[in-house]
Enzyme design. Structure first.
Site, PDB file in Angstrom:
ATOM      1  N   LYS A 260       0.855  -1.198   0.000  1.00 35.51           N
ATOM      2  CA  LYS A 260       0.000   0.000   0.000  1.00 35.51           C
ATOM      3  C   LYS A 260       0.883   1.237   0.000  1.00 35.51           C
ATOM      4  CE  LYS A 260      -2.066   2.748   2.902  1.00 35.51           C
ATOM      5  NZ  LYS A 260      -1.992   3.979   2.094  1.00 35.51           N
TER       6      LYS A 260
ATOM      7  N   GLU B 230       9.630   1.339  10.809  1.00 30.28           N
ATOM      8  CA  GLU B 230      10.623   2.404  10.585  1.00 30.28           C
ATOM      9  C   GLU B 230       9.883   3.704  10.823  1.00 30.28           C
ATOM     10  OE1 GLU B 230      13.819   2.181   9.811  1.00 30.28           O
ATOM     11  OE2 GLU B 230      13.939   0.026   9.492  1.00 30.28           O
TER      12      GLU B 230
ATOM     13  N   GLU C 218       8.775  15.515  16.789  1.00 26.46           N
ATOM     14  CA  GLU C 218       9.085  15.497  15.354  1.00 26.46           C
ATOM     15  C   GLU C 218       8.152  16.472  14.657  1.00 26.46           C
ATOM     16  OE1 GLU C 218       7.926  12.170  12.761  1.00 26.46           O
ATOM     17  OE2 GLU C 218       9.947  12.186  11.935  1.00 26.46           O
TER      18      GLU C 218
ATOM     19  N   GLY D  41       2.525   3.614  13.730  1.00 27.08           N
ATOM     20  CA  GLY D  41       3.330   2.466  14.163  1.00 27.08           C
ATOM     21  C   GLY D  41       2.753   1.825  15.420  1.00 27.08           C
TER      22      GLY D  41
ATOM     23  N   GLY E 172       6.595   4.972   8.485  1.00 25.30           N
ATOM     24  CA  GLY E 172       5.696   6.110   8.623  1.00 25.30           C
ATOM     25  C   GLY E 172       5.780   6.690  10.019  1.00 25.30           C
ATOM     26  N   SER E 173       4.687   7.279  10.449  1.00 22.64           N
ATOM     27  CA  SER E 173       4.700   8.025  11.717  1.00 22.64           C
ATOM     28  C   SER E 173       4.628   7.088  12.931  1.00 22.64           C
ATOM     29  CB  SER E 173       3.527   8.996  11.740  1.00 22.64           C
ATOM     30  OG  SER E 173       2.322   8.276  11.636  1.00 22.64           O
TER      31      SER E 173
ATOM     32  N   CYS F   8      12.727  11.419   7.837  1.00 20.48           N
ATOM     33  CA  CYS F   8      12.748  10.794   9.157  1.00 20.48           C
ATOM     34  C   CYS F   8      14.037  11.065   9.900  1.00 20.48           C
ATOM     35  CB  CYS F   8      12.555   9.296   8.995  1.00 20.48           C
ATOM     36  SG  CYS F   8      13.744   8.544   7.872  1.00 20.48           S
TER      37      CYS F   8
HETATM   38  P1  NAD Z   1       1.884   8.272   8.038  1.00 21.12           P
HETATM   39  O1  NAD Z   1       2.121   7.455   9.243  1.00 21.12           O
HETATM   40  O2  NAD Z   1       0.853   9.317   8.081  1.00 21.12           O
HETATM   41  O3  NAD Z   1       1.506   7.341   6.790  1.00 21.12           O
HETATM   42  C1  NAD Z   1       2.356   6.279   6.384  1.00 21.12           C
HETATM   43  C2  NAD Z   1       1.522   5.220   5.687  1.00 21.12           C
HETATM   44  O4  NAD Z   1       0.638   4.641   6.646  1.00 21.12           O
HETATM   45  C3  NAD Z   1       0.647   5.762   4.555  1.00 21.12           C
HETATM   46  O5  NAD Z   1       0.612   4.825   3.519  1.00 21.12           O
HETATM   47  C4  NAD Z   1      -0.710   5.879   5.226  1.00 21.12           C
HETATM   48  O6  NAD Z   1      -1.782   5.809   4.308  1.00 21.12           O
HETATM   49  C5  NAD Z   1      -0.676   4.653   6.129  1.00 21.12           C
HETATM   50  N1  NAD Z   1      -1.605   4.678   7.263  1.00 21.12           N
HETATM   51  C6  NAD Z   1      -2.110   5.749   7.926  1.00 21.12           C
HETATM   52  N2  NAD Z   1      -2.939   5.332   8.906  1.00 21.12           N
HETATM   53  C7  NAD Z   1      -2.954   3.966   8.862  1.00 21.12           C
HETATM   54  C8  NAD Z   1      -3.614   2.950   9.613  1.00 21.12           C
HETATM   55  N3  NAD Z   1      -4.443   3.235  10.619  1.00 21.12           N
HETATM   56  N4  NAD Z   1      -3.383   1.666   9.294  1.00 21.12           N
HETATM   57  C9  NAD Z   1      -2.529   1.336   8.305  1.00 21.12           C
HETATM   58  N5  NAD Z   1      -1.887   2.253   7.528  1.00 21.12           N
HETATM   59  C10 NAD Z   1      -2.091   3.557   7.814  1.00 21.12           C
HETATM   60  O7  NAD Z   1       3.318   8.903   7.632  1.00 21.12           O
HETATM   61  P2  NAD Z   1       3.698   9.855   6.415  1.00 21.12           P
HETATM   62  O8  NAD Z   1       3.168  11.231   6.670  1.00 21.12           O
HETATM   63  O9  NAD Z   1       3.405   9.215   5.112  1.00 21.12           O
HETATM   64  O10 NAD Z   1       5.286   9.856   6.583  1.00 21.12           O
HETATM   65  C11 NAD Z   1       5.915  10.620   7.545  1.00 21.12           C
HETATM   66  C12 NAD Z   1       6.385   9.798   8.732  1.00 21.12           C
HETATM   67  O11 NAD Z   1       7.141   8.700   8.268  1.00 21.12           O
HETATM   68  C13 NAD Z   1       7.312  10.595   9.623  1.00 21.12           C
HETATM   69  O12 NAD Z   1       7.025  10.327  10.968  1.00 21.12           O
HETATM   70  C14 NAD Z   1       8.684  10.080   9.239  1.00 21.12           C
HETATM   71  O13 NAD Z   1       9.657  10.250  10.236  1.00 21.12           O
HETATM   72  C15 NAD Z   1       8.395   8.643   8.960  1.00 21.12           C
HETATM   73  N6  NAD Z   1       9.415   8.049   8.092  1.00 21.12           N
HETATM   74  C16 NAD Z   1      10.284   7.144   8.639  1.00 21.12           C
HETATM   75  C17 NAD Z   1      11.291   6.592   7.853  1.00 21.12           C
HETATM   76  C18 NAD Z   1      12.269   5.585   8.423  1.00 21.12           C
HETATM   77  O14 NAD Z   1      12.929   4.898   7.652  1.00 21.12           O
HETATM   78  N7  NAD Z   1      12.403   5.472   9.735  1.00 21.12           N
HETATM   79  C19 NAD Z   1      11.415   6.949   6.511  1.00 21.12           C
HETATM   80  C20 NAD Z   1      10.502   7.869   5.989  1.00 21.12           C
HETATM   81  C21 NAD Z   1       9.492   8.402   6.798  1.00 21.12           C
END
Ligand code: NAD
Length: 500
Positions: free
Chosen positions: A190, A265, A400, A248, A243-244, A301
């Site tokens: 996804k 991550e 963050e 997570g 993601g966030s 990130c």
């Molecule tokens: P996000 O958590 O909003 O979304 C990430 C993904 O999760 C998207 O595909 C979103 O549609 C999905 N998502 C959202 N709610 C969900 C749920 N309830 N169940 C399942 N999937 C869901 O993050 P974002 O705004 O896309 O990215 C930014 C975040 O990602 C920041 O916190 C950043 O630090 C982190 N990030 C981490 C790394 C790493 O390698 N550690 C790399 C890039 C980004």
């Protein structure tokens, strides 16, 4: 002149986004409309997968996994496919960068930064191709004496739900898909709703490379309901998420039902420690400010959004940091002179502006702090923002922000620098600038962070990447990726009837 990306949209021939399930592209219902973050223009529409489409994608991945069509095919076939795909990525790098600029407005100029480039993604596939025929176990000597065999095998983990963020689609697609395929897993992917068109094209190229039907399936749409349907699905064996932190935590909660394997991550509040003996204070400031502003505008990130600076070089650092901030340019991501992107959406814009207001109470604003107007008024642009004299306990030094905001915190000695650096709930990255080799290693060992850069920072395909503390669970890259997508099995066999 009002900014527009429409001509580029037409040039790449953007089409409506479809789902990819069991080897078939299915027509999009077009229920998600993507708007460009720099202009507010409509870029395109893609399907929001229904629960039954998510079920179909998971079922296709399960059937493909059980069939062994991918995992039991000749190793040479799988290795060749992964290399072929790496080559296809490189051939289509320009087109993919253009699609990314339409999705998330990351400027073409940023393509030269290795870590999030198409070239790095291709290298990740090449690297993992090398693991396909090396997933061996061990044969151990009999522990209790006697005549028997004790062995271990690495087996593919099963059906993986891979969920991506929007900010680095090339690299993060590769970091999940390459090791999962190398290990013999099947995948339901996804993408983020803010970088879907780029990922769909990457999938088309994987299909062109010859991946068997069902091995990788794609469901598009927002986190809720599409991501939720995946992370709560009883037939998903593992969730691999970038993601966030908030999402997570939700994934860990949702995994409890069927005890899914989980790799996370997540975000960070990474420190850069600038010691008075740094080889070049101006260069250190340029690297730190560049990481928080260039390309992703701090929406990275691992960006070092906290600069911990020794008091003896504090003013020199601040001066150089302001100088670097003044060089960052914004606008049309297709203009080679543009260096940084806007914030991804209005929600993030409001969030970052809220932190900036907070920062004005918590520190001394020395640069920026405003939304950019004029030709850029229709976009979510915020200029480089630097706060000096911030206490490490301040909100802007702890949370963050995910925007171009740097908090500068002074320190007096090494002990204090290490204490401040580790005083955070996160632990993704850290950087230190010093000419003292002993200090470099001493301090890097004491920092509670998954990756430490000494006088510079890079992500490489064979180096594990991931977080301490609330920055994540597990690692991606190198052999740690292989562990993340396999189960270890022990097999025992007596060689005589005496052991029975
Ligand atoms: P996000 O958590 O909003 O979304 C990430 C993904 O999760 C998207 O595909 C979103 O549609 C999905 N998502 C959202 N709610 C969900 C749920 N309830 N169940 C399942 N999937 C869901 O993050 P974002 O705004 O896309 O990215 C930014 C975040 O990602 C920041 O916190 C950043 O630090 C982190 N990030 C981490 C790394 C790493 O390698 N550690 C790399 C890039 C980004």
């Amino acid at each position: 002149m009002t900014l527009t990306v429409q001509p580029h949209r037409e040039a790449v021939g953007l089409k409506a986004g479809r789902l990819y399930i069991d080897g078939q592209w299915t027509a999009a219902n077009g229920t998600w409309t993507h708007r460009h973050p720099a202009t507010g223009e409509v870029i395109g529409e893609f399907a929001v997968a229904t629960r039954s489409e998510v079920d179909a994608a998971v079922a296709a991945a399960r059937t493909a996994f059980e069939s062994g069509a991918w995992s039991n095919s000749r190793a040479n076939t799988r290795i060749a496919l992964l290399h072929r795909y790496a080559d296809l990525l490189r051939e289509h790098a320009e087109e993919l960068r253009a699609l990314q600029a339409l999705d998330n407005s990351v400027p073409l100029s940023f393509g030269s930064i290795y870590a999030i480039s198409v070239g790095a993604a291709a290298d990740v596939f090449d690297h993992h191709a090398g693991w396909v025929d090396k997933l061996g176990g061990q044969t151990l000597p009999p522990y209790q004496g006697g005549d028997h065999l004790a062995m271990t095998f690495r087996e593919p983990l099963g059906v993986v739900a891979a969920i991506l963020p929007w900010n680095a689609p090339f690299l993060l697609f590769a970091q999940k898909v390459a090791p999962a395929l190398a290990a013999g897993c099947t995948i339901v992917l996804k993408p983020s709703e803010y970088a879907t068109f780029t990922v769909l094209r990457m999938v088309e190229l994987l299909v062109e490379a010859g991946l068997p039907a069902g091995t990788l399936n794609v469901v598009t749409g927002p986190g809720d309901p599409v991501g939720e349907a995946l992370i709560t699905h009883p037939d998903v064996d593992k969730v691999s998420f970038t993601g966030s932190r908030a999402v997570g935590k939700r994934i860990v909660e949702a995994s409890a039902g069927t005890l899914k394997r989980v790799s996370l991550e997540l975000g960070g509040k990474s420190p850069a420690l600038v010691f008075a003996d740094a080889p070049n204070i101006g260069l250190a400031a340029a690297i730190v400010v560049g990481a928080v502003t260039m390309g992703l505008s701090g929406q990275a990130c691992v960006a070092n959004t906290r600069a911990l600076v020794h008091r003896d070089v504090y003013d020199e650092f601040l001066g150089a940091a302001q100088g670097m901030a003044s060089t960052i340019t914004y606008g049309d991501p297709f203009d080679p002179g543009v260096l940084a992107c806007p914030l991804i959406n209005e929600r993030q814009l409001e969030r970052v502006l809220g932190y900036i207001e907070k920062g004005k109470e918590e520190g001394r604003l020395v640069t920026g702090g405003e939304r950019l107007g004029g030709d850029l008024a229709a976009g979510n642009f915020v200029g480089p923002t630097i706060f000096a004299d911030v206490d490490n306990s301040a909100t802007i030094a702890q949370e963050e922000i995910f925007g171009p905001v740097l908090a500068v915190v002074p320190f007096s000695d090494e002990e204090e620098a290490v204490r401040l650096a580790n005083d955070t709930e996160y632990g993704l990255g850290a950087g230190l600038f010093t000419a003292d080799v002993q200090r470099a290693f001493r301090v890097s060992r004491r920092l509670r962070a998954g990756t430490v850069g000494i006088n510079g920072f890079q992500i490489e395909p064979h180096l594990p990447f991931g977080g301490f503390k609330q920055s994540g669970l597990g690692r991606e890259g190198g052999d740690s990726s292989i562990e993340a997508y396999t189960e270890l099995k022990s097999v025992f066999m007596p060689l005589t009837d005496e052991m029975m």
